[in-house]
Design an enzyme around this catalytic site. Structure first.
Site, PDB file in Angstrom:
ATOM      1  N   SER A  60       0.869  -1.233  -0.052  1.00 57.31           N
ATOM      2  CA  SER A  60       0.077   0.041  -0.086  1.00 57.31           C
ATOM      3  C   SER A  60       0.628   1.290  -0.093  1.00 57.31           C
ATOM      4  O   SER A  60       1.967   1.361   0.418  1.00 57.31           O
ATOM      5  CB  SER A  60      -0.902  -0.038   1.165  1.00 57.31           C
ATOM      6  OG  SER A  60      -1.463  -0.970   1.380  1.00 57.31           O
TER       7      SER A  60
HETATM    8  N1  SAH Z   1      -0.432  -4.950   3.998  1.00 57.66           N
HETATM    9  C1  SAH Z   1       0.189  -5.274   2.919  1.00 57.66           C
HETATM   10  C2  SAH Z   1      -0.545  -5.189   1.606  1.00 57.66           C
HETATM   11  C3  SAH Z   1      -1.410  -6.251   1.424  1.00 57.66           C
HETATM   12  S1  SAH Z   1      -2.242  -6.419  -0.314  1.00 57.66           S
HETATM   13  C4  SAH Z   1       1.624  -4.611   2.841  1.00 57.66           C
HETATM   14  O1  SAH Z   1       1.755  -3.808   3.751  1.00 57.66           O
HETATM   15  O2  SAH Z   1       2.322  -4.827   1.946  1.00 57.66           O
HETATM   16  C5  SAH Z   1      -3.571  -7.430   0.353  1.00 57.66           C
HETATM   17  C6  SAH Z   1      -3.174  -8.713   0.692  1.00 57.66           C
HETATM   18  O3  SAH Z   1      -4.199  -9.444   1.177  1.00 57.66           O
HETATM   19  C7  SAH Z   1      -2.524  -9.795  -0.361  1.00 57.66           C
HETATM   20  O4  SAH Z   1      -1.383 -10.137  -0.013  1.00 57.66           O
HETATM   21  C8  SAH Z   1      -3.487 -10.770  -0.422  1.00 57.66           C
HETATM   22  O5  SAH Z   1      -2.871 -12.098  -0.829  1.00 57.66           O
HETATM   23  C9  SAH Z   1      -3.949 -10.775   0.921  1.00 57.66           C
HETATM   24  N2  SAH Z   1      -5.382 -11.336   0.814  1.00 57.66           N
HETATM   25  C10 SAH Z   1      -6.561 -11.377   0.156  1.00 57.66           C
HETATM   26  N3  SAH Z   1      -7.289 -12.164   0.704  1.00 57.66           N
HETATM   27  C11 SAH Z   1      -7.120 -12.871   1.673  1.00 57.66           C
HETATM   28  C12 SAH Z   1      -7.460 -13.722   2.593  1.00 57.66           C
HETATM   29  N4  SAH Z   1      -8.948 -14.265   2.595  1.00 57.66           N
HETATM   30  N5  SAH Z   1      -7.040 -13.971   3.853  1.00 57.66           N
HETATM   31  C13 SAH Z   1      -5.698 -13.830   4.070  1.00 57.66           C
HETATM   32  N6  SAH Z   1      -5.063 -12.833   3.211  1.00 57.66           N
HETATM   33  C14 SAH Z   1      -5.720 -12.402   2.067  1.00 57.66           C
END
Ligand code: SAH
Length: 212
Positions: A60
């Site tokens: 993000s």
């Molecule tokens: N917080 C992260 C950005 C995350 S992007 C950072 O600091 O870099 C969103 C993430 O959510 C992705 O890696 C994706 O794989 C995860 N995601 C999506 N659906 C999910 C679920 N049901 N359970 C766990 N993770 C999930």
């Protein structure tokens, strides 16, 4: 531009976007975002933009990380759950403010890579799991704070159920291909209160674990 000037601009960008909490600014200053971005985008780590990471996901925008962290009002006694580890950057920021951070991602590869960075930085209060985060972590519940960094259509019921009384949850809600809203949910003695914070855009919350 040298490192010091890059850092000054980075912190200035956060302040100009409304990040005023000094503990959050200190955490953003102490964790180097450059360690969480790899490959051709690494040299853009200090710009206030989201960037691609492995598995088709994104790290993000720093100002969004900081504003979500600020909205979460984390205290040093808190046990925090993050759904969506991604690069691990948001979890690392939370680790500076909370007692304990649990972070889960559905991609095993992302959890593995983020965990290696947590170890390298000696962030011993973070535990990362590969799991479908929509169900939360029943074994570790309840949580003082919960943050989702992937957008759900509605706040997932199991996560609301794992939020302690007095607890706060911050998450993007809405359809994945539209503008979403960042929502703050507070669990009071007499039920849940919802506050809409700002428009955001996140990757969608997807069901199921990926063995990659
Ligand atoms: N917080 C992260 C950005 C995350 S992007 C950072 O600091 O870099 C969103 C993430 O959510 C992705 O890696 C994706 O794989 C995860 N995601 C999506 N659906 C999910 C679920 N049901 N359970 C766990 N993770 C999930």
């Amino acid at each position: 531009m040298d490192k010091a000037e890059q850092k000054m601009r980075f912190l200035y960008a956060l302040r100009s976007k409304g990040v005023t909490d000094t503990r959050v600014l200190a955490a953003m200053e102490s964790i180097d975002r450059g360690l969480f971005v790899r490959g051709i985008f690494a040299d853009r780590a200090y710009e206030d933009v989201p960037l691609p990471i492995a598995c088709g996901q994104t790290i993000s925008q720093p100002s969004v990380v900081a504003l979500m962290t600020q909205a979460l009002e984390v205290s040093p006694r808190d046990k925090v759950l993050e759904v969506g580890t991604g690069s691990g950057y948001q979890a690392a920021i939370l680790s500076q403010l909370a007692r304990r951070v649990y972070t889960v991602d559905r991609h095993k590869r992302l959890v593995r890579e983020a965990d290696a960075v947590f170890k390298a930085l000696d962030l011993a209060n973070i535990t990362a799991f590969a799991a479908d985060g929509s169900f939360g972590l029943p074994d570790q519940a309840p949580f003082d704070r919960i943050i989702l960094t992937a957008a759900a259509e509605d706040p997932p019921g199991p996560l609301l159920a794992q939020l302690r009384i007095g607890g706060i949850m911050v998450l993007p809600v809405g359809q994945s291909d539209a503008v979403q809203s960042l929502i703050k949910v507070t669990r009071g003695e007499s039920g849940l209160e919802y506050e809409e914070l700002r428009p955001v855009r996140f990757v969608p919350l997807v069901e199921g674990l990926v063995q990659d």
